[in-house]
Design an enzyme around this catalytic site. Structure first.
Site, PDB file in Angstrom:
ATOM      1  N   ARG A  76      32.585  36.691  41.259  1.00 31.86           N
ATOM      2  CA  ARG A  76      33.372  36.538  42.302  1.00 31.86           C
ATOM      3  C   ARG A  76      33.737  37.923  42.938  1.00 31.86           C
ATOM      4  O   ARG A  76      33.278  38.997  42.414  1.00 31.86           O
ATOM      5  CB  ARG A  76      34.885  36.199  41.626  1.00 31.86           C
ATOM      6  CG  ARG A  76      35.341  37.160  40.642  1.00 31.86           C
ATOM      7  CD  ARG A  76      36.865  36.978  40.394  1.00 31.86           C
ATOM      8  NE  ARG A  76      37.079  37.762  39.373  1.00 31.86           N
ATOM      9  CZ  ARG A  76      37.534  39.147  39.447  1.00 31.86           C
ATOM     10  NH1 ARG A  76      37.231  39.794  40.605  1.00 31.86           N
ATOM     11  NH2 ARG A  76      38.067  39.906  38.532  1.00 31.86           N
ATOM     12  N   GLY A  78      36.163  40.887  44.571  1.00 37.04           N
ATOM     13  CA  GLY A  78      37.403  41.748  44.141  1.00 37.04           C
ATOM     14  C   GLY A  78      37.328  42.575  42.955  1.00 37.04           C
ATOM     15  O   GLY A  78      36.185  42.928  42.461  1.00 37.04           O
ATOM     16  N   PHE A 156      41.376  31.126  42.067  1.00 37.85           N
ATOM     17  CA  PHE A 156      42.803  31.683  42.063  1.00 37.85           C
ATOM     18  C   PHE A 156      43.264  31.758  40.605  1.00 37.85           C
ATOM     19  O   PHE A 156      42.729  30.962  39.725  1.00 37.85           O
ATOM     20  CB  PHE A 156      43.615  31.330  42.973  1.00 37.85           C
ATOM     21  CG  PHE A 156      44.061  29.535  42.645  1.00 37.85           C
ATOM     22  CD1 PHE A 156      44.872  29.429  41.527  1.00 37.85           C
ATOM     23  CD2 PHE A 156      43.459  28.552  43.199  1.00 37.85           C
ATOM     24  CE1 PHE A 156      45.425  28.250  41.314  1.00 37.85           C
ATOM     25  CE2 PHE A 156      43.600  27.174  42.718  1.00 37.85           C
ATOM     26  CZ  PHE A 156      44.885  27.148  41.870  1.00 37.85           C
ATOM     27  N   CYS A 173      43.684  44.512  39.593  1.00 35.71           N
ATOM     28  CA  CYS A 173      43.339  44.502  41.224  1.00 35.71           C
ATOM     29  C   CYS A 173      43.086  45.739  42.018  1.00 35.71           C
ATOM     30  O   CYS A 173      43.345  45.710  43.212  1.00 35.71           O
ATOM     31  CB  CYS A 173      43.868  43.347  41.835  1.00 35.71           C
ATOM     32  SG  CYS A 173      43.825  41.750  41.000  1.00 35.71           S
TER      33      CYS A 173
END
Length: 212
Positions: A76, A78, A156, A173
């Site tokens: 993913r 991020g 999510f 993050c």
């Protein structure tokens, strides 16, 4: 079009990733329709594709193993994040063939969460220059998507009632302490925090409204 919902219950991250990829292939072959998967992971830190994401891990791999936490590289987008019990993870296996607009797709995922949190009593929003969904400077949901041949996967992670102390093992993050903190429905709503099944139902309805 009706979005199918699958609830996988509690899963280990690596197992859920393989199951996701199986669903991606089934969606590509038109064996299934668009799908939203719910799960809660056993404790794991996942590292996204952002460069230098691993440097935001604050614990050694030996200490992680001693605590029973997994560590996983992931496809993913991020940075690094935490998944664990009490956090609702939603994996969206959707054909984007008709839209082919990843920016719009990301905005739509954000809107699902903003709408759902509004139904649950929280005024959440995007935050300029930051990913995810926020209550002012408190991050309540992370988003990390991936797409292969216009089939989406990943999705999510919404903090319902996880152990927020587990976020202290990372710079979640990439958020520096001066930039904000991590929060949850439990922390914000206390005794009014809805049960996980209610949160799932609200998100499923909002997801259907936007993507169905």
């Amino acid at each position: 079009m009706e979005i199918e919902i699958e609830d996988w219950g509690r899963t280990r991250y690596a197992d859920a990733t393989q199951r996701q990829l199986d669903r991606v292939q089934q969606r590509r072959d038109n064996e299934i329709g668009d799908l939203l998967i719910f799960t809660e992971h056993e404790p794991v830190y996942t590292i996204g594709r952002r460069r230098d994401a691993r440097q935001n891990l604050l614990l050694s791999e030996e200490l992680l193993a001693a605590k029973g936490f997994d560590l996983a590289e992931t496809s993913r987008g991020g940075d690094i994040t935490y998944h664990g019990p009490g956090q609702l993870v939603g994996y969206a296996i959707l054909s984007l063939e008709h839209r082919k607009d990843l920016h719009r797709y990301l905005r739509d995922i954000e809107q699902v969460l903003i709408n759902a949190l509004g139904v649950l009593g929280l005024a959440a929003a995007r935050r300029e220059g930051k990913t995810g969904i926020w209550l002012q400077d408190r991050k309540i949901a992370a988003i990390g998507i991936a797409v292969t041949r216009w089939i989406s996967y990943h999705g999510f992670a919404l903090n319902v009632s996880p152990d927020l102390a587990h976020f202290s093992g990372i710079v979640p993050c990439g958020i520096a302490p001066t930039d904000g903190s991590v929060t949850s429905l439990q922390q914000e709503l206390a005794d009014l925090c809805p049960p996980m099944d209610e949160v799932k139902a609200v998100i499923a309805a909002e997801f259907q409204s936007i993507f169905g």
